[in-house]
Design a protein around this motif. Structure first.
Motif, mmCIF file in Angstrom:
data_model
loop_
_atom_site.group_PDB
_atom_site.id
_atom_site.type_symbol
_atom_site.label_atom_id
_atom_site.label_comp_id
_atom_site.label_asym_id
_atom_site.label_seq_id
_atom_site.Cartn_x
_atom_site.Cartn_y
_atom_site.Cartn_z
ATOM 1 N N HIS A 40 0.823 -1.211 0.000
ATOM 2 C CA HIS A 40 0.000 0.000 0.000
ATOM 3 C C HIS A 40 0.856 1.260 0.000
ATOM 4 O O HIS A 40 0.339 2.356 0.194
ATOM 5 C CB HIS A 40 -0.919 0.014 1.230
ATOM 6 C CG HIS A 40 -1.921 -1.097 1.250
ATOM 7 N ND1 HIS A 40 -3.136 -1.012 0.614
ATOM 8 C CD2 HIS A 40 -1.873 -2.329 1.819
ATOM 9 C CE1 HIS A 40 -3.803 -2.133 0.799
ATOM 10 N NE2 HIS A 40 -3.064 -2.944 1.521
ATOM 11 N N LYS A 77 2.393 3.029 -2.327
ATOM 12 C CA LYS A 77 2.045 4.045 -3.331
ATOM 13 C C LYS A 77 0.778 4.791 -2.930
ATOM 14 O O LYS A 77 0.711 6.031 -3.028
ATOM 15 C CB LYS A 77 1.837 3.358 -4.686
ATOM 16 C CG LYS A 77 1.453 4.322 -5.830
ATOM 17 C CD LYS A 77 2.574 5.310 -6.135
ATOM 18 C CE LYS A 77 2.333 6.062 -7.449
ATOM 19 N NZ LYS A 77 1.103 6.842 -7.464
ATOM 20 N N THR A 78 -0.224 4.056 -2.445
ATOM 21 C CA THR A 78 -1.479 4.690 -2.011
ATOM 22 C C THR A 78 -1.232 5.654 -0.859
ATOM 23 O O THR A 78 -1.706 6.799 -0.867
ATOM 24 C CB THR A 78 -2.486 3.615 -1.571
ATOM 25 O OG1 THR A 78 -2.745 2.731 -2.664
ATOM 26 C CG2 THR A 78 -3.791 4.247 -1.116
ATOM 27 N N ASP A 108 0.633 8.786 -1.958
ATOM 28 C CA ASP A 108 -0.252 9.741 -2.648
ATOM 29 C C ASP A 108 -1.166 10.466 -1.661
ATOM 30 O O ASP A 108 -1.415 11.670 -1.797
ATOM 31 C CB ASP A 108 -1.104 9.009 -3.690
ATOM 32 C CG ASP A 108 -0.279 8.522 -4.873
ATOM 33 O OD1 ASP A 108 0.852 9.029 -5.054
ATOM 34 O OD2 ASP A 108 -0.749 7.622 -5.599
ATOM 35 N N LEU A 109 -1.663 9.744 -0.663
ATOM 36 C CA LEU A 109 -2.560 10.347 0.327
ATOM 37 C C LEU A 109 -1.847 11.403 1.162
ATOM 38 O O LEU A 109 -2.444 12.417 1.548
ATOM 39 C CB LEU A 109 -3.141 9.274 1.248
ATOM 40 C CG LEU A 109 -4.163 8.316 0.633
ATOM 41 C CD1 LEU A 109 -4.485 7.188 1.605
ATOM 42 C CD2 LEU A 109 -5.450 9.056 0.261
ATOM 43 N N SER A 112 -2.131 16.806 -1.955
ATOM 44 C CA SER A 112 -3.388 16.080 -1.760
ATOM 45 C C SER A 112 -4.383 16.935 -0.980
ATOM 46 O O SER A 112 -4.015 17.627 -0.022
ATOM 47 C CB SER A 112 -3.148 14.770 -1.012
ATOM 48 O OG SER A 112 -4.373 14.132 -0.699
ATOM 49 N N LEU A 150 -7.380 3.423 5.361
ATOM 50 C CA LEU A 150 -6.852 2.303 4.578
ATOM 51 C C LEU A 150 -7.670 1.037 4.806
ATOM 52 O O LEU A 150 -7.939 0.281 3.865
ATOM 53 C CB LEU A 150 -5.383 2.056 4.944
ATOM 54 C CG LEU A 150 -4.392 3.168 4.559
ATOM 55 C CD1 LEU A 150 -3.016 2.864 5.131
ATOM 56 C CD2 LEU A 150 -4.316 3.325 3.048
ATOM 57 N N CYS A 210 -9.219 0.707 1.351
ATOM 58 C CA CYS A 210 -8.129 0.158 0.526
ATOM 59 C C CYS A 210 -7.812 -1.302 0.822
ATOM 60 O O CYS A 210 -6.808 -1.835 0.327
ATOM 61 C CB CYS A 210 -6.866 1.011 0.714
ATOM 62 S SG CYS A 210 -7.123 2.766 0.356
ATOM 63 N N TYR A 266 -6.711 -2.670 3.580
ATOM 64 C CA TYR A 266 -5.570 -2.898 4.479
ATOM 65 C C TYR A 266 -5.968 -3.850 5.603
ATOM 66 O O TYR A 266 -7.025 -3.710 6.197
ATOM 67 C CB TYR A 266 -5.087 -1.562 5.052
ATOM 68 C CG TYR A 266 -3.823 -1.661 5.878
ATOM 69 C CD1 TYR A 266 -2.582 -1.681 5.262
ATOM 70 C CD2 TYR A 266 -3.874 -1.734 7.265
ATOM 71 C CE1 TYR A 266 -1.416 -1.772 6.004
ATOM 72 C CE2 TYR A 266 -2.715 -1.820 8.015
ATOM 73 C CZ TYR A 266 -1.488 -1.837 7.382
ATOM 74 O OH TYR A 266 -0.339 -1.930 8.122
#
Length: 389
Positions: free
Chosen positions: A30, A32-33, A36-37, A42, A56, A60, A62
């Motif tokens: 995770h 990359k996610t 970015d967050l 952002s 997450l 996502c 997680y």
């Protein structure tokens, strides 16, 4: 010693038990996610690691625990430093601890002026009203775009309905919708007449905090930081979805163990509810409630309310809008957008000059100067001109 001989053998041969456990790097897939967050560009904001972990898990997939997440995050300095730069909204520290018996007290407050970016790109400012029962720590959140007295009374009524009764006293700060004069070291303060009547109707005592001492109602001040979590969803939700998120946070908190008491609020609410006073009859509650009504805009660009018609811009002809009446005004909304605001009137036709001019431009082929003149003359003849808002 009651120890297996093979265990003894391991230690004789030099085995040493690790002081830490080896944990899988659940963050690796995770990364990359998360990167970015937490990027500085952002729109989403995470004031606490727990908010990022919850996001997450909820969005996502997680799977790691929060403790493991914090441990792994420290291995990525470029991510860890994000939380050293962020400062949450002001939440007062708890300096005095005290407890109250079942059903005796509820504390109320507003989480004010939270900037939020809707998925449509519209920027709004929202407020969250919080009522918290002091004994069970059960809380009720209500999301609003305004903080008027009518909104406050409506939220209190719905909160009492949610908890199943009315506490003996309400602890509050010196908000203007409750107090005409604040409580100080030299004055008991003055509760305004409308709220005093509301308190009398519902059977509770108003107990304002002394000005400058918010720690008196620390039980409701401390959990306010939870509501900073909604900023993690900037640009991702509609207003209705934001309302659902606030309810989700509310349910999660009520089902979690309170650190200070070791209690789960949801379990202790049933115990406390027995000691709450009964709700007043419906005929007493009705004037304090704000009801929403869905109406259709007719071909004359008007909506009907209480046998009177009120104007809206002609772009809404044929569409459905939401109408609410409070604070002496008729509020007309398209989702979160306030389309029109009219004073409550007994006149059959209620136009603003701006709306009438827009309607006239659609139906007449006149110059702009003539339209304004014609509109004003017609409104004076009809007696339908109201103050623009």
């Amino acid at each position: 010693l009651g120890i297996d001989r093979r265990t003894v053998g391991k230690y004789i041969n030099g085995f040493q038990k690790s002081k830490t456990r080896k944990a899988n790097n659940c963050l690796k897939t995770h990364y990359k996610t998360v990167s970015d967050l937490l990027d500085e560009n952002s729109q989403q904001i995470f004031y606490y690691k727990r908010f990022l972990h919850s996001y997450l898990v909820d969005n996502c997939g997680y799977k790691g625990s929060y403790r493991n997440f914090c441990t792994i995050l420290r291995k990525y300095p470029e991510l860890e430093q994000y939380f050293h730069k962020r400062k949450p909204s002001n939440v007062n520290n708890v300096t005095v601890r005290y407890e109250t018996s079942e059903g005796k007290q509820a504390q109320i407050d507003w989480k004010e002026s939270i900037d939020f970016l809707l998925v449509t790109g519209e920027k709004i400012v929202v407020n969250v009203f919080v009522l918290l029962l002091s004994y069970s720590r059960y809380r009720v959140y209500n999301l609003s775009l305004t903080k008027t007295q009518d909104i406050l009374l409506n939220f209190l009524d719905s909160s009492f309905e949610t908890i199943g009764g009315v506490p003996s006293e309400i602890l509050c700060d010196n908000m203007k919708t409750i107090m005409d004069a604040p409580r100080t070291e030299r004055s008991k303060g003055v509760v305004n007449k409308k709220f005093a009547q509301f308190a009398k109707d519902y059977g509770f005592t108003v107990k304002p905090c002394m000005a400058g001492r918010p720690q008196t109602k620390a039980k409701v001040e401390s959990p306010m930081k939870l509501l900073d979590e909604i900023r993690a969803y900037n640009g991702k939700l509609s207003y209705d979805e934001l309302t659902q998120l606030v309810q989700k946070l509310n349910d999660r908190k009520n089902a979690s163990v309170v650190q200070g008491t070791g209690r789960i609020p949801l379990m202790y609410l049933d115990k406390e509810r027995v000691f709450l006073q009964s709700l007043p009859p419906d005929n007493i509650r009705k004037p304090y409630k704000i009801t929403s009504k869905i109406v259709k805009v007719n071909n004359a660009s008007m909506i009907n309310s209480c046998n009177c018609q009120y104007s809206v811009p002609p772009v809404y002809v044929g569409k459905y809008l939401t109408v609410q009446i409070y604070d002496g005004y008729l509020h007309i909304y398209d989702s979160t957008n306030l389309v029109a605001l009219h004073s409550i009137s007994s006149k059959k036709l209620n136009y603003t000059q701006n709306h009438y001019e827009q309607i006239a431009r659609v139906s007449l082929s006149k110059s702009q100067n003539n339209i304004s003149k014609i509109a004003k003359e017609n409104l004076l003849i009809m007696g339908g001109l109201c103050n623009e808002r």
